[in-house]
Design a protein around this motif. Sequence first.
Motif, short mmCIF file in Angstrom:
data_model
loop_
_atom_site.label_atom_id
_atom_site.label_comp_id
_atom_site.label_asym_id
_atom_site.label_seq_id
_atom_site.Cartn_x
_atom_site.Cartn_y
_atom_site.Cartn_z
N ALA A 1 0.86 -1.18 0.00
CA ALA A 1 0.00 0.00 0.00
C ALA A 1 0.90 1.22 0.00
N ALA A 2 0.37 2.30 -0.58
CA ALA A 2 1.10 3.57 -0.57
C ALA A 2 0.15 4.68 -0.18
N ASN B 1 -14.20 0.58 -1.54
CA ASN B 1 -15.50 0.84 -0.90
C ASN B 1 -15.48 0.62 0.62
N ARG B 2 -14.28 0.43 1.19
CA ARG B 2 -14.19 0.23 2.63
C ARG B 2 -13.01 1.01 3.18
N VAL B 3 -13.16 1.47 4.42
CA VAL B 3 -12.12 2.26 5.09
C VAL B 3 -11.53 1.44 6.23
N PRO B 4 -10.21 1.30 6.29
CA PRO B 4 -9.60 0.60 7.42
C PRO B 4 -9.87 1.32 8.73
N ALA B 5 -10.00 0.58 9.79
CA ALA B 5 -10.13 1.17 11.12
C ALA B 5 -8.77 1.69 11.58
N MET C 1 -2.22 -0.44 4.57
CA MET C 1 -2.69 0.93 4.38
C MET C 1 -2.43 1.78 5.62
N ARG C 2 -2.72 1.23 6.80
CA ARG C 2 -2.45 1.97 8.04
C ARG C 2 -0.96 2.28 8.16
N ARG C 3 -0.12 1.31 7.85
CA ARG C 3 1.32 1.52 7.94
C ARG C 3 1.77 2.61 6.97
N ALA C 4 1.20 2.63 5.77
CA ALA C 4 1.57 3.66 4.81
C ALA C 4 1.18 5.05 5.32
N CYS C 5 -0.02 5.16 5.88
CA CYS C 5 -0.47 6.46 6.42
C CYS C 5 0.39 6.88 7.60
N ASN D 1 -5.97 -12.74 7.07
CA ASN D 1 -6.70 -12.81 5.81
C ASN D 1 -6.29 -11.61 4.96
N ILE D 2 -6.53 -11.70 3.66
CA ILE D 2 -5.98 -10.70 2.73
C ILE D 2 -6.60 -9.32 2.95
N LEU D 3 -7.88 -9.25 3.27
CA LEU D 3 -8.51 -7.94 3.48
C LEU D 3 -7.88 -7.23 4.67
N GLN D 4 -7.78 -7.91 5.80
CA GLN D 4 -7.22 -7.27 6.99
C GLN D 4 -5.74 -6.96 6.82
N ALA D 5 -5.03 -7.81 6.09
CA ALA D 5 -3.62 -7.52 5.82
C ALA D 5 -3.48 -6.29 4.92
#
Length: 203
Positions: free
Chosen positions: A32-33, A113-117, A94-98, A85-89
Amino acid sequence: MQADLFDTVMPAGLIAGVDEAGRGPLAGPVYAAAVILPETGIPDGLNDSKKLTARQRDAMAEEIRRTAVAWCIAQASVEEIDTLNILQATFLAMRRACEGLTVRPGQILIDGNRVPAGLMAPAQAIVKGDSKVKAISAASILAKTARDADCERLHDLYPDYGFDQHKGYGTALHLARLQQHGPCLAHRRSFAPVRDRMLTKGA
Protein backbone atom coordinates in the motif's frame (compact mmCIF):
# COMPACT_ATOMS: atom_id res chain seq x y z
CA MET A 1 -7.54 22.53 -2.30
CA GLN A 2 -5.95 19.73 -4.29
CA ALA A 3 -7.46 19.02 -7.70
CA ASP A 4 -8.68 15.63 -8.82
CA LEU A 5 -9.18 14.14 -12.27
CA PHE A 6 -12.95 14.62 -12.49
CA ASP A 7 -13.35 17.83 -10.48
CA THR A 8 -15.05 16.15 -7.53
CA VAL A 9 -15.41 18.59 -4.62
CA MET A 10 -12.60 17.80 -2.19
CA PRO A 11 -12.13 18.79 1.45
CA ALA A 12 -9.80 21.61 2.38
CA GLY A 13 -6.39 20.87 3.83
CA LEU A 14 -3.76 18.27 3.03
CA ILE A 15 -5.19 15.16 1.40
CA ALA A 16 -3.50 11.78 1.45
CA GLY A 17 -4.45 9.37 -1.31
CA VAL A 18 -4.12 5.68 -0.47
CA ASP A 19 -4.17 2.59 -2.67
CA GLU A 20 -2.94 -0.98 -2.58
CA ALA A 21 -1.31 -3.44 -4.96
CA GLY A 22 -1.24 -7.19 -4.73
CA ARG A 23 -4.48 -8.35 -3.14
CA GLY A 24 -5.15 -10.96 -5.82
CA PRO A 25 -1.78 -12.69 -6.38
CA LEU A 26 -0.93 -16.06 -4.89
CA ALA A 27 2.46 -14.97 -3.58
CA GLY A 28 4.36 -12.09 -2.07
CA PRO A 29 3.41 -9.28 0.32
CA VAL A 30 0.51 -6.93 -0.27
CA TYR A 31 1.65 -3.34 -0.74
CA ALA A 32 0.00 0.00 0.00
CA ALA A 33 1.10 3.57 -0.57
CA ALA A 34 -0.02 6.92 0.79
CA VAL A 35 0.74 10.15 -1.07
CA ILE A 36 0.15 13.82 -0.30
CA LEU A 37 0.49 15.84 -3.48
CA PRO A 38 1.36 19.55 -3.61
CA GLU A 39 -1.29 22.10 -4.49
CA THR A 40 0.66 23.09 -7.59
CA GLY A 41 3.23 21.29 -9.70
CA ILE A 42 1.37 17.99 -9.70
CA PRO A 43 2.95 15.63 -12.25
CA ASP A 44 1.15 15.41 -15.58
CA GLY A 45 -0.22 12.06 -16.69
CA LEU A 46 -1.35 10.69 -13.34
CA ASN A 47 -3.78 7.83 -13.84
CA ASP A 48 -4.77 4.44 -12.51
CA SER A 49 -1.51 2.46 -12.53
CA LYS A 50 -3.17 -0.36 -14.49
CA LYS A 51 -3.74 2.04 -17.40
CA LEU A 52 -0.03 2.87 -17.70
CA THR A 53 2.79 0.83 -19.18
CA ALA A 54 5.54 -0.43 -16.89
CA ARG A 55 7.91 2.20 -18.29
CA GLN A 56 5.35 4.96 -17.75
CA ARG A 57 4.72 3.78 -14.18
CA ASP A 58 8.43 3.75 -13.36
CA ALA A 59 8.95 7.26 -14.72
CA MET A 60 5.84 8.55 -12.98
CA ALA A 61 6.82 6.94 -9.67
CA GLU A 62 10.15 8.78 -9.75
CA GLU A 63 8.36 12.07 -10.43
CA ILE A 64 5.85 11.45 -7.63
CA ARG A 65 8.60 10.77 -5.11
CA ARG A 66 10.38 13.94 -6.23
CA THR A 67 7.40 16.30 -6.07
CA ALA A 68 5.10 14.93 -3.34
CA VAL A 69 4.70 16.76 -0.06
CA ALA A 70 5.00 13.36 1.60
CA TRP A 71 4.78 9.71 0.55
CA CYS A 72 5.20 6.31 2.11
CA ILE A 73 5.10 2.73 0.79
CA ALA A 74 4.34 -0.08 3.22
CA GLN A 75 3.49 -3.76 3.09
CA ALA A 76 1.97 -6.64 4.99
CA SER A 77 3.91 -9.87 4.80
CA VAL A 78 2.86 -13.27 3.49
CA GLU A 79 2.73 -14.47 7.09
CA GLU A 80 0.42 -11.61 8.03
CA ILE A 81 -1.79 -12.33 5.03
CA ASP A 82 -2.09 -15.99 6.04
CA THR A 83 -2.78 -15.08 9.66
CA LEU A 84 -5.15 -12.15 9.28
CA ASN A 85 -6.70 -12.81 5.81
CA ILE A 86 -5.98 -10.70 2.73
CA LEU A 87 -8.51 -7.94 3.48
CA GLN A 88 -7.22 -7.27 6.99
CA ALA A 89 -3.62 -7.52 5.82
CA THR A 90 -4.38 -4.95 3.13
CA PHE A 91 -5.88 -2.64 5.74
CA LEU A 92 -2.76 -3.16 7.87
CA ALA A 93 -0.52 -2.14 4.97
CA MET A 94 -2.69 0.93 4.38
CA ARG A 95 -2.45 1.97 8.04
CA ARG A 96 1.32 1.52 7.94
CA ALA A 97 1.57 3.66 4.81
CA CYS A 98 -0.47 6.46 6.42
CA GLU A 99 1.50 6.25 9.67
CA GLY A 100 4.74 6.49 7.71
CA LEU A 101 3.89 9.88 6.21
CA THR A 102 6.17 12.63 7.48
CA VAL A 103 3.30 15.14 7.21
CA ARG A 104 -0.06 14.53 8.87
CA PRO A 105 -2.98 14.81 6.42
CA GLY A 106 -6.29 16.41 7.27
CA GLN A 107 -8.19 13.88 5.15
CA ILE A 108 -7.45 10.42 3.77
CA LEU A 109 -9.03 9.23 0.52
CA ILE A 110 -8.87 5.50 -0.15
CA ASP A 111 -9.48 3.59 -3.35
CA GLY A 112 -12.34 1.11 -2.94
CA ASN A 113 -15.50 0.84 -0.90
CA ARG A 114 -14.19 0.23 2.63
CA VAL A 115 -12.12 2.26 5.09
CA PRO A 116 -9.60 0.60 7.42
CA ALA A 117 -10.13 1.17 11.12
CA GLY A 118 -7.60 3.10 13.17
CA LEU A 119 -6.44 5.72 10.68
CA MET A 120 -4.99 8.94 12.05
CA ALA A 121 -7.36 11.27 10.15
CA PRO A 122 -10.93 11.25 8.83
CA ALA A 123 -11.13 8.94 5.83
CA GLN A 124 -13.42 8.31 2.89
CA ALA A 125 -13.50 5.39 0.44
CA ILE A 126 -13.95 6.23 -3.24
CA VAL A 127 -14.88 3.49 -5.68
CA LYS A 128 -12.50 3.61 -8.66
CA GLY A 129 -10.68 6.38 -6.87
CA ASP A 130 -7.45 5.49 -8.64
CA SER A 131 -8.96 6.89 -11.84
CA LYS A 132 -10.78 9.81 -10.18
CA VAL A 133 -8.46 11.35 -7.57
CA LYS A 134 -4.90 12.31 -8.44
CA ALA A 135 -3.52 11.57 -4.96
CA ILE A 136 -4.98 8.06 -5.13
CA SER A 137 -3.60 7.63 -8.67
CA ALA A 138 -0.17 8.55 -7.32
CA ALA A 139 -0.51 6.07 -4.47
CA SER A 140 -1.59 3.37 -6.90
CA ILE A 141 1.54 3.96 -9.01
CA LEU A 142 3.90 3.84 -6.03
CA ALA A 143 2.29 0.68 -4.65
CA LYS A 144 2.29 -1.06 -8.03
CA THR A 145 5.91 -0.23 -8.90
CA ALA A 146 7.08 -1.29 -5.43
CA ARG A 147 5.29 -4.60 -5.72
CA ASP A 148 6.56 -5.25 -9.24
CA ALA A 149 10.11 -4.62 -8.03
CA ASP A 150 9.53 -7.10 -5.22
CA CYS A 151 8.38 -9.70 -7.76
CA GLU A 152 11.72 -9.28 -9.54
CA ARG A 153 13.38 -9.99 -6.19
CA LEU A 154 11.22 -13.09 -5.77
CA HIS A 155 12.23 -14.24 -9.25
CA ASP A 156 15.89 -14.00 -8.26
CA LEU A 157 15.17 -16.07 -5.12
CA TYR A 158 12.84 -18.60 -6.76
CA PRO A 159 13.55 -18.63 -10.51
CA ASP A 160 11.54 -21.81 -11.14
CA TYR A 161 8.19 -20.01 -10.70
CA GLY A 162 8.42 -17.17 -13.23
CA PHE A 163 7.56 -14.33 -10.86
CA ASP A 164 9.10 -11.87 -13.30
CA GLN A 165 6.42 -12.83 -15.85
CA HIS A 166 3.18 -13.29 -13.93
CA LYS A 167 3.94 -11.08 -10.89
CA GLY A 168 2.43 -13.70 -8.57
CA TYR A 169 -1.00 -13.84 -10.20
CA GLY A 170 -2.66 -17.19 -10.80
CA THR A 171 -1.85 -17.49 -14.50
CA ALA A 172 -1.65 -20.81 -16.31
CA LEU A 173 2.15 -20.58 -16.13
CA HIS A 174 2.14 -19.93 -12.39
CA LEU A 175 -0.31 -22.74 -11.65
CA ALA A 176 1.72 -25.14 -13.79
CA ARG A 177 4.92 -24.24 -11.92
CA LEU A 178 3.09 -24.64 -8.61
CA GLN A 179 1.92 -28.07 -9.72
CA GLN A 180 5.44 -28.99 -10.74
CA HIS A 181 7.41 -27.62 -7.79
CA GLY A 182 4.90 -27.11 -4.98
CA PRO A 183 4.77 -23.77 -3.12
CA CYS A 184 7.86 -21.83 -2.10
CA LEU A 185 8.21 -19.67 1.01
CA ALA A 186 6.79 -16.67 -0.86
CA HIS A 187 3.43 -18.32 -1.55
CA ARG A 188 0.29 -17.45 0.40
CA ARG A 189 -0.73 -20.75 1.89
CA SER A 190 -4.19 -19.51 2.84
CA PHE A 191 -5.08 -19.04 -0.85
CA ALA A 192 -6.93 -22.03 -2.31
CA PRO A 193 -4.75 -22.65 -5.41
CA VAL A 194 -1.65 -22.78 -3.20
CA ARG A 195 -3.36 -24.84 -0.51
CA ASP A 196 -4.55 -27.33 -3.12
CA ARG A 197 -1.03 -27.79 -4.47
CA MET A 198 0.28 -28.24 -0.94
CA LEU A 199 -2.16 -31.12 -0.46
CA THR A 200 -1.21 -32.79 -3.75
CA LYS A 201 2.50 -32.34 -2.97
CA GLY A 202 2.15 -33.31 0.68
CA ALA A 203 3.67 -30.02 1.80
